[in-house]
Design a protein around this motif. Structure first.
Motif, PDB file in Angstrom:
ATOM      1  N   GLN A  99      34.810  12.877   4.905  1.00 56.90           N
ATOM      2  CA  GLN A  99      34.982  11.719   4.491  1.00 56.90           C
ATOM      3  C   GLN A  99      33.791  11.443   2.965  1.00 56.90           C
ATOM      4  OE1 GLN A  99      33.806   8.826   7.604  1.00 56.90           O
ATOM      5  NE2 GLN A  99      34.887  10.742   9.250  1.00 56.90           N
ATOM      6  N   THR A 100      32.495  12.054   3.167  1.00 59.53           N
ATOM      7  CA  THR A 100      31.564  11.541   1.839  1.00 59.53           C
ATOM      8  C   THR A 100      31.990  12.132   0.656  1.00 59.53           C
ATOM      9  OG1 THR A 100      29.512  11.883   3.516  1.00 59.53           O
ATOM     10  CG2 THR A 100      29.244  12.410   1.091  1.00 59.53           C
ATOM     11  N   PHE A 101      32.488  12.863   0.851  1.00 56.43           N
ATOM     12  CA  PHE A 101      32.734  13.448  -0.929  1.00 56.43           C
ATOM     13  C   PHE A 101      34.452  13.170  -0.794  1.00 56.43           C
ATOM     14  CE2 PHE A 101      30.400  16.758  -0.170  1.00 56.43           C
ATOM     15  CZ  PHE A 101      28.805  16.816  -1.410  1.00 56.43           C
ATOM     16  N   THR A 102      35.241  12.253  -0.531  1.00 51.53           N
ATOM     17  CA  THR A 102      36.610  11.737  -0.713  1.00 51.53           C
ATOM     18  C   THR A 102      36.371   9.967  -0.817  1.00 51.53           C
ATOM     19  OG1 THR A 102      37.961  13.083   1.604  1.00 51.53           O
ATOM     20  CG2 THR A 102      38.446  10.442   0.854  1.00 51.53           C
TER      21      THR A 102
ATOM     22  N   ILE B 155      33.733   9.673  -2.580  1.00 48.31           N
ATOM     23  CA  ILE B 155      32.974   9.732  -4.411  1.00 48.31           C
ATOM     24  C   ILE B 155      34.332  10.013  -5.262  1.00 48.31           C
ATOM     25  CG2 ILE B 155      31.064   9.548  -2.759  1.00 48.31           C
ATOM     26  CD1 ILE B 155      30.498  12.387  -3.623  1.00 48.31           C
ATOM     27  N   GLY B 156      35.547  10.387  -4.442  1.00 48.45           N
ATOM     28  CA  GLY B 156      36.308  11.190  -5.422  1.00 48.45           C
ATOM     29  C   GLY B 156      36.371  12.146  -5.518  1.00 48.45           C
TER      30      GLY B 156
ATOM     31  N   PHE C 270      37.040  20.613  -5.361  1.00 47.75           N
ATOM     32  CA  PHE C 270      36.778  22.213  -4.687  1.00 47.75           C
ATOM     33  C   PHE C 270      38.073  23.378  -4.267  1.00 47.75           C
ATOM     34  CE2 PHE C 270      33.633  18.851  -2.953  1.00 47.75           C
ATOM     35  CZ  PHE C 270      31.792  19.355  -2.690  1.00 47.75           C
ATOM     36  N   ALA C 271      37.667  24.008  -4.551  1.00 43.59           N
ATOM     37  CA  ALA C 271      38.703  24.508  -4.815  1.00 43.59           C
ATOM     38  C   ALA C 271      38.639  25.200  -3.174  1.00 43.59           C
ATOM     39  CB  ALA C 271      38.694  26.294  -5.739  1.00 43.59           C
ATOM     40  N   ASP C 272      37.552  25.838  -2.703  1.00 43.91           N
ATOM     41  CA  ASP C 272      37.754  26.084  -1.475  1.00 43.91           C
ATOM     42  C   ASP C 272      36.858  24.444  -0.221  1.00 43.91           C
ATOM     43  OD1 ASP C 272      37.716  26.985   1.100  1.00 43.91           O
ATOM     44  OD2 ASP C 272      37.509  29.103   0.532  1.00 43.91           O
ATOM     45  N   PHE C 273      36.600  24.056  -0.576  1.00 40.43           N
ATOM     46  CA  PHE C 273      35.867  22.998   0.678  1.00 40.43           C
ATOM     47  C   PHE C 273      34.961  23.609   1.893  1.00 40.43           C
ATOM     48  CE2 PHE C 273      34.631  19.735   3.898  1.00 40.43           C
ATOM     49  CZ  PHE C 273      33.923  18.901   2.716  1.00 40.43           C
ATOM     50  N   GLU C 274      35.965  25.104   2.653  1.00 36.02           N
ATOM     51  CA  GLU C 274      35.482  25.123   3.829  1.00 36.02           C
ATOM     52  C   GLU C 274      34.574  25.981   3.326  1.00 36.02           C
ATOM     53  OE1 GLU C 274      36.850  24.673   6.840  1.00 36.02           O
ATOM     54  OE2 GLU C 274      37.788  22.616   5.867  1.00 36.02           O
TER      55      GLU C 274
END
Length: 230
Positions: free
Chosen positions: A96-99, A101-102, A107-111
């Motif tokens: 939610q945070t990184f979404t 701020i756009g 991220f190529a691999d957020f996980e």
């Protein structure tokens, strides 16, 4: 609102207050805090994954997501599954945070990023113990008062207390995810008291949140102390 006991540091709590059988303390914001800010730490690790973002924006939207989230408790979940539930709870807040701020699509691999970030918060590099913490805990120990942690943190707290060399001061640790109740719910205070077979009026609770710590403890019948570091 009238606050009976409000102090800026743990050492400001006057000796005129009769010591109880047990003192419960909140953890984050009471005994220790984050070095710098959450936003700076998140942004620093994100940059390792090629994502550059404003620490100030990350910090702002992290706290927005955190405050809007449901409590980190999982009633009915088997004890063995709680760590994974905690992990997923924090992952949702991070997404939610990184979404917001756009930056999530960068991220190529957020996980992979989140896994590193999550466990980084169990290292001493993240945390700073407040200057008054050790002296206050030592004074209470010398007075033969039992000390317990009572926190809305997750199970990583056991590791954090150990790496900060704070675990030896406490005979019990009561965490919201482990008792399926979060402050200010009276049930978490009852769970902590039961570990000492202690009545509420024979215990203090000290914490930095007016709502969760002070009002929660006061409503549960404990002597409530608000540690207002600001």
């Amino acid at each position: 609102m009238f606050v009976k006991h409000q102090y800026a540091t743990l050492l400001d709590i006057p000796s005129s207050l009769s010591l109880p059988k047990v003192i419960f303390l909140d953890a984050f914001g009471t005994l220790f805090g984050v070095r710098g800010s959450v936003g700076h730490i998140y942004s620093q690790i994100a940059s390792k994954y090629g994502v550059n973002c404003s620490p100030e924006l990350v910090n702002k939207y992290f706290y927005t997501a955190f405050k809007n989230s449901t409590p980190c408790v999982f009633p009915g979940v088997p004890t063995s599954d709680i760590p994974m539930c905690e992990y997923q709870w924090w992952r949702d807040i991070n997404r939610q945070t990184f979404t917001a701020i756009g930056a999530i699509e960068q991220f190529a691999d957020f996980e992979l990023f989140f896994k590193e970030l999550y466990w980084y918060f169990t290292t001493p590099a993240v945390w700073e113990i407040y200057p008054d913490t050790i002296a206050a805990l030592t004074n209470w120990q010398r007075s033969n008062v039992q000390l317990g942690i009572l926190s809305n943190f997750d199970s990583r707290l056991h590791t954090v207390l150990k790496v900060l060399d704070l675990d030896g001061y406490f005979s019990t640790v009561t965490i919201s995810t482990e008792v399926s109740a979060a402050k200010p719910n009276a049930e978490i205070f009852t769970a902590a008291l039961n570990k000492y077979q202690c009545l509420p009026q024979s215990a203090w609770h000290i914490g930095d949140s007016l709502e969760q710590d002070y009002l929660g403890a006061d409503n549960a019948g404990l002597t409530a102390i608000w540690l207002n570091r600001r």
